[in-house]
Enzyme design. Structure first.
Site, PDB file in Angstrom:
ATOM      1  N   SER A 210       0.805  -1.225   0.000  1.00  0.00           N
ATOM      2  CA  SER A 210       0.000   0.000   0.000  1.00  0.00           C
ATOM      3  C   SER A 210       0.834   1.270   0.000  1.00  0.00           C
ATOM      4  CB  SER A 210      -0.930   0.012   1.216  1.00  0.00           C
ATOM      5  OG  SER A 210      -0.185  -0.089   2.421  1.00  0.00           O
TER       6      SER A 210
ATOM      7  N   GLU B  40      -5.494   9.679  11.567  1.00  0.00           N
ATOM      8  CA  GLU B  40      -4.101   9.753  12.018  1.00  0.00           C
ATOM      9  C   GLU B  40      -3.450   8.421  11.694  1.00  0.00           C
ATOM     10  OE1 GLU B  40      -3.904  10.891  16.115  1.00  0.00           O
ATOM     11  OE2 GLU B  40      -4.894  12.828  15.788  1.00  0.00           O
TER      12      GLU B  40
ATOM     13  N   HIS C 196       0.845   5.312   6.040  1.00  0.00           N
ATOM     14  CA  HIS C 196       0.502   5.653   4.662  1.00  0.00           C
ATOM     15  C   HIS C 196       0.644   7.156   4.407  1.00  0.00           C
ATOM     16  CE1 HIS C 196      -1.676   1.845   5.559  1.00  0.00           C
ATOM     17  NE2 HIS C 196      -1.062   1.525   4.430  1.00  0.00           N
TER      18      HIS C 196
END
Length: 368
Positions: free
Chosen positions: A154, A334, A338
């Site tokens: 990701s 938060e 990422h």
């Protein structure tokens, strides 16, 4: 699409050999091209200088679609305005950054070329910016262009449009690559080096890669997860699995490049970054040395960047969003793993700088 396309945007008489695109040119499956929406597109005709530069479209909140067979296409765009300053950003497909805040002064024009990896049978170019312009566009197949394939998780993948400002560094990498190469981002959220193979994603790369292409490999975040589908042990199964990528690329005469995992945003009390990857970083460095594979030590480079910025400034890079700041995250978030778009750009810049430092040939020729 097997032929070249040349589009002249605006309301004036089209330049010779060009197809006219006006603000009313919505996508039509019969013609195979057009804007996704036309309600906020405007056009101006300055009357000079020349057929392509005199007029343009102002593409607000829209994308231009062109039906095209899967593959690589070289796109050239002309941007500018005879009497006004402009600023244009162009993204391809699912948010891949091709042109970032390109400015032109009044009376000046920029011609920018880039290559796009097209999937799903359609080229999509989205426009944004403070004062976006599109004067002209040429599109042609570029099957011989070098392809930089990305395998990862990701932190690398193309995040969807409805997740903005969420972004992976692979999504931002195209802005650092010249027109003779395209980035093909196969990275997917949640995957480890093991599950990327078991789900058949690596096979998709093998079916497309050609000699002298490049494969950048970044796994580790999810190899740490203790589930059967993803977990690998650093010095045994992790290294063995990564070797599958290396061997497969070399068998196909492509060039593998290992990438150590980008750091997470966790700090010690003294302001230094906490290492959350541990032996996985040691293992990938060992494997690079053992197999004589180029290594982008993104863990080291991102550690230096995050420590230089400090805990507060790094919030601008990661998905630390205030409630109401972004429409797609009304309650805020938060997230210390990422990146938002700015962070994706800065990590892509680190990858770009590391690639230049490796001085790989012919890859050096394809980096801006």
């Amino acid at each position: 699409m097997t032929r070249n396309y040349r589009f002249d945007f605006g309301t004036g008489t089209p330049a010779e050999g060009y197809t006219k695109i006006t603000p009313q040119s919505g996508y039509d499956s019969f013609t195979g091209y057009g804007f996704t929406r036309t309600d906020r597109i405007n056009a101006k005709d300055r009357g000079e200088p020349g057929a392509l530069r005199r007029d343009f479209c102002i593409p607000l909140d829209t994308a231009f679609l062109l039906d095209a067979e899967d593959g690589i296409y070289r796109v050239s765009v002309l941007l500018g305005d005879e009497i006004a300053e402009t600023e244009t950003t162009i993204k391809a497909g699912q948010g891949r950054l091709m042109v970032h805040k390109q400015r032109t002064a009044p009376g000046s024009f920029s011609r920018i070329s880039f290559s796009v990896w097209v999937t799903g049978g359609q080229l999509k170019l989205s426009f944004s910016g403070l004062a976006p312009r599109i004067n002209a566009m040429e599109v042609e197949p570029a099957p011989q262009a070098c392809t930089i394939f990305l395998a990862g998780d990701s932190t690398v993948t193309d995040q969807p449009d409805d997740g903005y400002p969420y972004a992976g560094w692979g999504q931002m990498l195209p802005m650092f690559v010249k027109q003779d190469a395209a980035v093909a981002n196969f990275a997917l959220s949640g995957r480890s080096s093991k599950s990327f193979i078991s789900e058949g994603v690596l096979d998709q790369i093998w079916s497309r890669v050609k000699p002298y292409d490049y494969l950048l490999i970044q796994f580790g975040h999810n190899d740490q997860k203790f589930d059967e589908e993803r977990y690998t042990e650093p010095f045994t199964t992790y290294k063995q699995t990564l070797k599958t990528y290396i061997d497969g690329a070399r068998e196909r005469k492509a060039i593998p490049v290992l990438v150590s995992s980008v750091q997470r945003r966790f700090y010690e009390e003294d302001g230094t970054l906490r290492d959350t990857h541990g032996d996985y970083l040691t293992a990938v460095r060992e494997l690079a040395a053992e197999e004589e594979v180029p290594l982008i030590d993104l863990a080291k480079a991102s550690k230096a960047l995050f420590e230089a910025l400090g805990p507060e400034e790094t919030k601008k890079l990661f998905m630390w969003l205030a409630p109401g700041e972004f429409m797609n995250f009304p309650d805020g978030t938060e997230d210390n793993t990422h990146f938002q778009q700015l962070g994706g750009i800065e990590i892509a810049r680190l990858v770009y700088e590391e690639l230049k430092a490796l001085k790989l040939q012919p890859l050096m020729l394809y980096l801006r």
